[in-house]
Write a protein that holds these residues in place. Sequence first.
Motif, PDB file in Angstrom:
ATOM      1  N   UNK A  24      -6.683  17.548   5.130  1.00 52.83           N
ATOM      2  CA  UNK A  24      -7.873  18.124   5.768  1.00 52.83           C
ATOM      3  C   UNK A  24      -9.067  17.174   5.775  1.00 52.83           C
ATOM      4  N   UNK A  25      -8.789  15.883   5.877  1.00 52.29           N
ATOM      5  CA  UNK A  25      -9.861  14.888   6.006  1.00 52.29           C
ATOM      6  C   UNK A  25      -9.642  14.139   7.312  1.00 52.29           C
ATOM      7  N   UNK A  26     -10.550  13.253   7.620  1.00 56.49           N
ATOM      8  CA  UNK A  26     -10.393  12.404   8.806  1.00 56.49           C
ATOM      9  C   UNK A  26      -9.698  11.086   8.452  1.00 56.49           C
ATOM     10  N   UNK A  27      -9.378  10.894   7.188  1.00 56.93           N
ATOM     11  CA  UNK A  27      -8.740   9.657   6.736  1.00 56.93           C
ATOM     12  C   UNK A  27      -7.267   9.679   7.149  1.00 56.93           C
ATOM     13  N   UNK A  28      -6.837   8.601   7.800  1.00 55.92           N
ATOM     14  CA  UNK A  28      -5.461   8.556   8.301  1.00 55.92           C
ATOM     15  C   UNK A  28      -4.495   8.011   7.250  1.00 55.92           C
ATOM     16  N   UNK A  29      -3.230   8.346   7.469  1.00 54.73           N
ATOM     17  CA  UNK A  29      -2.169   7.788   6.634  1.00 54.73           C
ATOM     18  C   UNK A  29      -2.189   6.267   6.735  1.00 54.73           C
ATOM     19  N   UNK A  30      -2.451   5.756   7.927  1.00 55.80           N
ATOM     20  CA  UNK A  30      -2.529   4.308   8.160  1.00 55.80           C
ATOM     21  C   UNK A  30      -3.511   3.669   7.185  1.00 55.80           C
ATOM     22  N   UNK A  31      -4.657   4.290   7.025  1.00 53.89           N
ATOM     23  CA  UNK A  31      -5.729   3.751   6.193  1.00 53.89           C
ATOM     24  C   UNK A  31      -5.298   3.645   4.735  1.00 53.89           C
ATOM     25  N   UNK A  54      -8.246  12.017  -5.761  1.00 57.32           N
ATOM     26  CA  UNK A  54      -7.396  11.005  -6.371  1.00 57.32           C
ATOM     27  C   UNK A  54      -5.946  11.476  -6.437  1.00 57.32           C
ATOM     28  N   UNK A  55      -5.739  12.728  -6.776  1.00 56.74           N
ATOM     29  CA  UNK A  55      -4.367  13.244  -6.848  1.00 56.74           C
ATOM     30  C   UNK A  55      -3.688  13.202  -5.482  1.00 56.74           C
ATOM     31  N   UNK A  56      -4.445  13.452  -4.407  1.00 54.00           N
ATOM     32  CA  UNK A  56      -3.879  13.368  -3.057  1.00 54.00           C
ATOM     33  C   UNK A  56      -3.496  11.933  -2.709  1.00 54.00           C
ATOM     34  N   UNK A  57      -4.301  10.976  -3.134  1.00 53.37           N
ATOM     35  CA  UNK A  57      -4.001   9.566  -2.873  1.00 53.37           C
ATOM     36  C   UNK A  57      -2.675   9.196  -3.539  1.00 53.37           C
ATOM     37  N   UNK A  58      -2.510   9.602  -4.794  1.00 57.22           N
ATOM     38  CA  UNK A  58      -1.257   9.326  -5.492  1.00 57.22           C
ATOM     39  C   UNK A  58      -0.074   9.986  -4.785  1.00 57.22           C
ATOM     40  N   UNK A  59      -0.237  11.216  -4.331  1.00 56.13           N
ATOM     41  CA  UNK A  59       0.845  11.893  -3.631  1.00 56.13           C
ATOM     42  C   UNK A  59       1.188  11.202  -2.316  1.00 56.13           C
ATOM     43  N   UNK A  60       0.182  10.746  -1.587  1.00 56.77           N
ATOM     44  CA  UNK A  60       0.417  10.049  -0.323  1.00 56.77           C
ATOM     45  C   UNK A  60       1.132   8.722  -0.575  1.00 56.77           C
ATOM     46  N   UNK A  61       0.716   7.992  -1.589  1.00 55.52           N
ATOM     47  CA  UNK A  61       1.391   6.732  -1.918  1.00 55.52           C
ATOM     48  C   UNK A  61       2.833   7.006  -2.341  1.00 55.52           C
ATOM     49  N   UNK A  75       3.798   3.525  11.683  1.00 57.29           N
ATOM     50  CA  UNK A  75       2.704   2.555  11.747  1.00 57.29           C
ATOM     51  C   UNK A  75       2.911   1.562  12.887  1.00 57.29           C
ATOM     52  N   UNK A  76       4.151   1.150  13.117  1.00 55.87           N
ATOM     53  CA  UNK A  76       4.437   0.229  14.222  1.00 55.87           C
ATOM     54  C   UNK A  76       4.148   0.902  15.560  1.00 55.87           C
ATOM     55  N   UNK A  77       4.494   2.170  15.678  1.00 56.01           N
ATOM     56  CA  UNK A  77       4.205   2.912  16.907  1.00 56.01           C
ATOM     57  C   UNK A  77       2.705   3.033  17.126  1.00 56.01           C
ATOM     58  N   UNK A  78       1.966   3.312  16.063  1.00 59.40           N
ATOM     59  CA  UNK A  78       0.501   3.407  16.165  1.00 59.40           C
ATOM     60  C   UNK A  78      -0.110   2.064  16.564  1.00 59.40           C
TER      61      UNK A  78
END
Length: 110
Positions: A24-31, A54-61, A75-78
Amino acid sequence: MALAIALEPTPIEIDAHGIVRVAKTRVTLDTVVSAFLEGCTPEEIGEQYPTLELSDIYLVIGYYLRHREEVHSYLAERESQAMMIQQEAEQRFSPIGLRERLLNRRSKSV
């Protein structure tokens, strides 16, 4: 006391334009993935993007590490889409001579 083991859903969503964003942020997975691949720690990513938990960042990684192939394909498609958009924009609005045109316009208004 027993430790309760719970599965945490990955905090990523696909928006209406097909762009994957974090919780629910504007921060993309790419970023987040790009910062991680450049050597940033989750804490450093959190400092750069304070809207992320921070917990979301760890989960995304963690998601990235488990699904590298799919994420790299995404990412290649983007990247391909971004290059096409840039080429279209440059065809419509040629950057050649832009500085001179702007300086001419500026000198005429002074």
